[in-house]
Design an enzyme around this catalytic site. Structure first.
Site, PDB file in Angstrom:
ATOM      1  N   SER A  99     -18.038  30.671 -15.512  1.00 46.15           N
ATOM      2  CA  SER A  99     -16.490  31.227 -15.708  1.00 46.15           C
ATOM      3  C   SER A  99     -16.403  32.394 -14.521  1.00 46.15           C
ATOM      4  CB  SER A  99     -16.614  32.130 -17.074  1.00 46.15           C
ATOM      5  OG  SER A  99     -15.642  32.980 -17.013  1.00 46.15           O
ATOM      6  N   TYR A 121      -9.566  31.729 -12.823  1.00 48.20           N
ATOM      7  CA  TYR A 121      -8.385  32.194 -13.574  1.00 48.20           C
ATOM      8  C   TYR A 121      -7.430  32.861 -12.281  1.00 48.20           C
ATOM      9  CZ  TYR A 121      -9.793  32.234 -18.205  1.00 48.20           C
ATOM     10  OH  TYR A 121     -10.539  31.806 -19.618  1.00 48.20           O
ATOM     11  N   THR A 147      -8.086  27.011 -14.584  1.00 40.07           N
ATOM     12  CA  THR A 147      -7.890  26.740 -16.015  1.00 40.07           C
ATOM     13  C   THR A 147      -6.314  27.257 -16.114  1.00 40.07           C
ATOM     14  OG1 THR A 147      -9.937  27.740 -16.575  1.00 40.07           O
ATOM     15  CG2 THR A 147      -8.344  28.264 -18.156  1.00 40.07           C
ATOM     16  N   LYS A 211      -8.035  22.746 -16.131  1.00 40.77           N
ATOM     17  CA  LYS A 211      -8.589  22.764 -17.506  1.00 40.77           C
ATOM     18  C   LYS A 211      -7.649  23.245 -18.348  1.00 40.77           C
ATOM     19  CE  LYS A 211     -12.434  25.112 -19.954  1.00 40.77           C
ATOM     20  NZ  LYS A 211     -11.873  26.066 -20.487  1.00 40.77           N
ATOM     21  N   HIS A 235      -8.997  25.213 -24.941  1.00 34.99           N
ATOM     22  CA  HIS A 235      -9.816  26.535 -24.804  1.00 34.99           C
ATOM     23  C   HIS A 235     -10.621  26.914 -26.284  1.00 34.99           C
ATOM     24  CE1 HIS A 235      -9.639  29.657 -21.772  1.00 34.99           C
ATOM     25  NE2 HIS A 235     -10.264  30.411 -22.435  1.00 34.99           N
ATOM     26  N   GLY A 267     -14.217  21.246 -26.802  1.00 34.62           N
ATOM     27  CA  GLY A 267     -13.614  21.699 -28.080  1.00 34.62           C
ATOM     28  C   GLY A 267     -14.302  21.011 -29.155  1.00 34.62           C
TER      29      GLY A 267
HETATM   30  C1  FMN Z   1     -16.640  33.128 -25.706  1.00 39.22           C
HETATM   31  C2  FMN Z   1     -15.727  32.367 -24.714  1.00 39.22           C
HETATM   32  C3  FMN Z   1     -15.128  32.662 -23.598  1.00 39.22           C
HETATM   33  C4  FMN Z   1     -14.538  31.391 -22.955  1.00 39.22           C
HETATM   34  N1  FMN Z   1     -14.235  31.958 -21.508  1.00 39.22           N
HETATM   35  C5  FMN Z   1     -13.713  31.087 -20.768  1.00 39.22           C
HETATM   36  C6  FMN Z   1     -13.285  31.131 -19.651  1.00 39.22           C
HETATM   37  O1  FMN Z   1     -13.653  32.337 -18.989  1.00 39.22           O
HETATM   38  N2  FMN Z   1     -12.734  30.454 -18.771  1.00 39.22           N
HETATM   39  C7  FMN Z   1     -12.273  29.226 -19.192  1.00 39.22           C
HETATM   40  O2  FMN Z   1     -11.737  28.375 -18.542  1.00 39.22           O
HETATM   41  N3  FMN Z   1     -12.749  28.886 -20.566  1.00 39.22           N
HETATM   42  C8  FMN Z   1     -13.310  29.960 -21.338  1.00 39.22           C
HETATM   43  N4  FMN Z   1     -13.649  29.405 -22.702  1.00 39.22           N
HETATM   44  C9  FMN Z   1     -13.228  28.100 -23.098  1.00 39.22           C
HETATM   45  C10 FMN Z   1     -14.308  27.110 -22.950  1.00 39.22           C
HETATM   46  O3  FMN Z   1     -14.597  26.722 -21.602  1.00 39.22           O
HETATM   47  C11 FMN Z   1     -14.356  25.505 -23.640  1.00 39.22           C
HETATM   48  O4  FMN Z   1     -12.856  25.290 -23.232  1.00 39.22           O
HETATM   49  C12 FMN Z   1     -14.203  25.870 -25.184  1.00 39.22           C
HETATM   50  O5  FMN Z   1     -15.286  26.773 -25.524  1.00 39.22           O
HETATM   51  C13 FMN Z   1     -14.912  24.574 -25.713  1.00 39.22           C
HETATM   52  O6  FMN Z   1     -15.119  24.623 -27.129  1.00 39.22           O
HETATM   53  P1  FMN Z   1     -16.462  24.891 -28.082  1.00 39.22           P
HETATM   54  O7  FMN Z   1     -16.686  26.210 -27.742  1.00 39.22           O
HETATM   55  O8  FMN Z   1     -15.981  24.575 -29.508  1.00 39.22           O
HETATM   56  O9  FMN Z   1     -17.308  23.939 -27.439  1.00 39.22           O
HETATM   57  C14 FMN Z   1     -14.411  30.257 -23.273  1.00 39.22           C
HETATM   58  C15 FMN Z   1     -14.643  30.113 -24.495  1.00 39.22           C
HETATM   59  C16 FMN Z   1     -15.623  30.895 -25.312  1.00 39.22           C
HETATM   60  C17 FMN Z   1     -15.933  30.466 -26.854  1.00 39.22           C
END
Ligand code: FMN
Length: 339
Positions: A99, A121, A147, A211, A235, A267
């Site tokens: 990230s 981002y 993203t 994304k 997300h 997801g």
């Molecule tokens: C705590 C947390 C922080 C996240 N931070 C980012 C991020 O910095 N950038 C991003 O593109 N997605 C972020 N996401 C989304 C994840 O990349 C991903 O799309 C999502 O968590 C997938 O779903 P799952 O947690 O049900 O497996 C984040 C998700 C969580 C749970």
């Protein structure tokens, strides 16, 4: 899975941030249930004595279709933060996306994994984002994951209630006391449009994936704008509540893209059979988010390894029991109904 211990380990603020979703968390829950509604249709009497989970991504063969999703602020989960998840990915042959809100420097994490990807981002201060791209390129990252589902933060009621404050992401060079997640998210540029994508694709100097795409028309536009890949994602249910799930959005996007770019999905993927279903619906790989964090919360790097090893073992068992020994041969023929 019993996760009552996580609240004790993380405390209310961090637990709400990592586990939570937007609004009433309808999409957060639907993400998991929609994979369970896809039914597998196994073939019998197939020689499955050798199984192979490998796939091709960005034109290169990879040992696994499982990729650790980019997730922010991992030092709030365990002291090693991103190093724990990156080493977990490396030790299990999983892909890894760092990230841009990392709490460990990209230069430190990159060498831990083969072919790491960097998530970006776009901030109001575009130069900050361009500097991040340069850092990723110089540190040997293989691809840039931009993203696009985060012009503003989702309506996250758990964070509003707890006022959770986070360590400064190392790559942003911020000074001063810790910020609330809302204050940090206000740095994102809500004016980003398709007109900007070409410039980022050019600045990247490496393959670009978008994304957070949920519509086939947007997926086609992404391909036209030069994206090498699309990550179908809501997300993790953290942005707009009640949007469709990855499992629902994936098939029409695969059809629209028609092999012109790689398609990944995330997801609610919690089991190896969910990964197999994603591939059967046409994905080239699947990203896993929170389960890796829960492993880290319980056991740091070893916990991340345990979670990823189990996902791989479940995938291996699925390939055998489904009668499709090679992951790359999974297609909709392995399914009864499509969501
Ligand atoms: C705590 C947390 C922080 C996240 N931070 C980012 C991020 O910095 N950038 C991003 O593109 N997605 C972020 N996401 C989304 C994840 O990349 C991903 O799309 C999502 O968590 C997938 O779903 P799952 O947690 O049900 O497996 C984040 C998700 C969580 C749970």
């Amino acid at each position: 899975m019993d996760d009552t211990d996580l609240l004790d380990i993380l405390g209310d603020g961090a637990h709400g941030y990592f586990a939570g979703g937007a609004g009433d968390e309808i999409t957060l829950r639907a993400n998991e249930t929609s994979w369970s509604q896809v039914r597998l249709a196994p073939r019998v009497l197939v020689d499955v004595s050798e199984r192979d989970p490998s796939v091709t991504l960005l034109g290169k063969q990879r040992p696994s279709p499982i990729v650790v999703a980019p997730m922010a602020y991992q030092k709030h989960v365990c002291p090693d933060g991103e190093l724990a998840s990156a080493r977990g990915a490396a030790r299990t042959g999983s892909g890894y996306v760092l990230s841009s809100q990392t709490t460990t420097a990209p230069t430190v994490v990159g060498p831990e994994v083969s072919d790491p990807w960097f998530q970006l981002y776009v901030f109001r201060d575009r130069q900050v984002s361009l500097d991040l791209v340069a850092q990723a390129r110089e540190s040997g990252y293989e691809a840039l994951v931009l993203t696009v589902d985060f012009p503003v933060a989702g309506w996250r009621e758990r964070d509003k209630r707890t006022g959770f404050r986070v360590e400064h992401p190392v790559a942003l060079n911020l000074d001063g006391p810790p910020l609330t997640t809302e204050e940090l998210f206000a740095l994102h540029d809500p004016s980003l449009t398709w007109d900007d994508i070409g410039a980022f694709a050019e600045a990247a100097g490496m393959p670009l994936l978008l994304k957070g795409v949920l519509r086939p028309d947007d997926a086609e536009r992404a391909v036209d704008a030069g994206a090498a890949g699309i990550i179908v994602s809501n997300h993790g249910g953290r942005q707009l509540d009640t949007v469709l799930t990855g499992a629902e959005a994936l098939p029409p996007i695969v059809d629209a893209v028609a092999g012109r770019a790689d398609v990944l999905v995330d997801g609610g993927i919690r089991r190896g059979w969910d990964v197999a279903k994603a591939l059967a619906l046409g994905a080239d790989a699947a990203l896993v988010g929170r389960p890796v964090l829960w492993g880290m919360a319980r056991g740091g790097e070893e916990g991340a390894v345990a979670v990823l090893e189990q996902l791989h073992a479940e995938l291996d068992s699925t390939l055998a029991l489904l009668g499709v020994p090679n992951a790359r041969d999974l297609d909709r023929g392995a399914l009864v109904s499509q969501v």
